[in-house]
Motif scaffolding. Structure first.
Motif, mmCIF file in Angstrom:
data_model
loop_
_atom_site.group_PDB
_atom_site.id
_atom_site.type_symbol
_atom_site.label_atom_id
_atom_site.label_comp_id
_atom_site.label_asym_id
_atom_site.label_seq_id
_atom_site.Cartn_x
_atom_site.Cartn_y
_atom_site.Cartn_z
ATOM 1 N N LEU A 1 0.783 -1.410 -0.080
ATOM 2 C CA LEU A 1 0.116 0.501 0.151
ATOM 3 C C LEU A 1 0.362 0.772 0.135
ATOM 4 O O LEU A 1 0.554 2.726 -0.472
ATOM 5 N N HIS A 2 1.572 1.544 0.536
ATOM 6 C CA HIS A 2 2.551 2.571 0.905
ATOM 7 C C HIS A 2 3.997 2.367 0.837
ATOM 8 O O HIS A 2 5.049 1.699 0.976
ATOM 9 N N GLY A 3 4.300 2.396 -1.171
ATOM 10 C CA GLY A 3 5.727 3.043 -1.243
ATOM 11 C C GLY A 3 6.062 1.763 -2.430
ATOM 12 O O GLY A 3 5.355 0.602 -2.350
ATOM 13 N N ARG A 4 7.237 2.042 -2.355
ATOM 14 C CA ARG A 4 7.347 0.727 -3.593
ATOM 15 C C ARG A 4 8.623 -0.976 -3.022
ATOM 16 O O ARG A 4 9.905 0.028 -2.495
ATOM 17 N N LEU A 5 8.473 -1.958 -3.240
ATOM 18 C CA LEU A 5 9.357 -2.095 -2.701
ATOM 19 C C LEU A 5 9.633 -3.675 -3.608
ATOM 20 O O LEU A 5 8.539 -3.944 -4.272
ATOM 21 N N GLY A 6 10.682 -4.126 -4.095
ATOM 22 C CA GLY A 6 10.984 -5.315 -5.309
ATOM 23 C C GLY A 6 9.982 -6.738 -4.901
ATOM 24 O O GLY A 6 10.042 -7.178 -3.501
ATOM 25 N N LYS A 7 9.834 -7.646 -5.098
ATOM 26 C CA LYS A 7 9.410 -8.666 -5.556
ATOM 27 C C LYS A 7 10.395 -9.662 -3.741
ATOM 28 O O LYS A 7 9.564 -9.982 -3.136
ATOM 29 N N LYS A 8 10.737 -10.162 -3.996
ATOM 30 C CA LYS A 8 11.723 -11.023 -3.349
ATOM 31 C C LYS A 8 12.165 -10.042 -2.016
ATOM 32 O O LYS A 8 11.694 -11.072 -1.074
ATOM 33 N N ARG A 9 12.355 -8.992 -1.345
ATOM 34 C CA ARG A 9 12.079 -8.231 -0.792
ATOM 35 C C ARG A 9 10.773 -8.281 -0.403
ATOM 36 O O ARG A 9 11.168 -8.187 1.565
ATOM 37 N N PHE A 10 9.765 -7.645 -0.615
ATOM 38 C CA PHE A 10 8.489 -7.926 0.363
ATOM 39 C C PHE A 10 8.128 -9.399 0.356
ATOM 40 O O PHE A 10 7.773 -9.655 1.349
ATOM 41 N N LYS A 11 8.473 -10.499 -0.210
ATOM 42 C CA LYS A 11 7.738 -11.326 0.163
ATOM 43 C C LYS A 11 8.636 -12.436 1.362
ATOM 44 O O LYS A 11 8.247 -12.696 2.600
ATOM 45 N N ALA A 12 9.763 -11.242 1.186
ATOM 46 C CA ALA A 12 10.412 -12.108 3.044
ATOM 47 C C ALA A 12 10.411 -11.324 3.961
ATOM 48 O O ALA A 12 9.980 -11.676 5.207
ATOM 49 N N PHE A 13 9.491 -9.731 3.225
ATOM 50 C CA PHE A 13 9.612 -9.373 4.571
ATOM 51 C C PHE A 13 8.259 -9.644 5.453
ATOM 52 O O PHE A 13 7.517 -9.786 6.206
#
Length: 183
Positions: free
Chosen positions: A80-92
């Motif tokens: 929702l807020h900000g941009r994140l890479g696919k792998k980093r977001f999945k790990a998060f």
């Protein structure tokens, strides 16, 4: 004749490339300049059995979807807020789920992934908390407050946003004049 046409095309490579990059930069909100530099123009005239031709495209394989538009199906979590890479977001998300700090709620017909503002998750949640506070205009978040992380969607429709073909059509007259000069 083959060589002259190739030379004329090579002379028009830079103006064509700049026109395409200008168009892409004006139509899309470009964050990284490397995205614009991925758009390339090449002259293919090495094979004497084939006519010289100009290739206009991008090194990024999915950039063509902005030229045609596309609908992507399947369950997807969109931050929702900000941009994140696919792998980093999945790990998060995996880290939050394993720790038991993430849960889904249904609000207004939408399924939203939420996280609780706990001390042990201060570091991973820092970026999301900052951007959420900025978007909502909140000064401070209390401990235990819920922070929306992502929204679950079934499909995403990307509309047609680029017209690179139209830009190339506009530049064909200049290319034609260059070829006539060299012939």
């Amino acid at each position: 004749m083959h060589r002259a046409v190739g030379k004329a095309m090579r002379q028009e490579v830079q103006p064509m490339r700049e026109a395409v990059r200008r168009h892409v930069g004006s139509e899309l909100k470009v964050v990284r300049h490397s995205f614009l530099h991925a758009f390339r123009v090449k002259v293919l005239d090495q094979d004497p059995t084939r006519l010289p031709r100009m290739w206009i495209g991008s090194r990024i394989p999915w950039s063509g979807v902005h030229e045609t538009g596309v609908t992507i199906g399947g369950k997807m979590l969109i931050p929702l807020h900000g941009r994140l890479g696919k792998k980093r977001f999945k790990a998060f998300v995996d880290e939050l789920m394993r720790g038991g700090n993430a849960y889904f709620i249904k609000k207004g017909g939408k399924v939203i992934l939420m996280a609780e503002n706990l001390k042990e998750y201060d570091r991973p949640l820092a970026g999301f908390k900052r951007r959420y506070r900025k978007a909502e205009g909140i000064k401070r978040l209390k401990r235990g407050a819920d922070i929306p992380i992502a929204i679950l969607v079934r499909q995403v429709t990307l509309r047609k946003r680029l017209n690179v073909e139209g830009v190339v059509r506009q530049r064909i007259a200049a290319l034609e004049r260059a070829i006539q000069r060299f012939l």
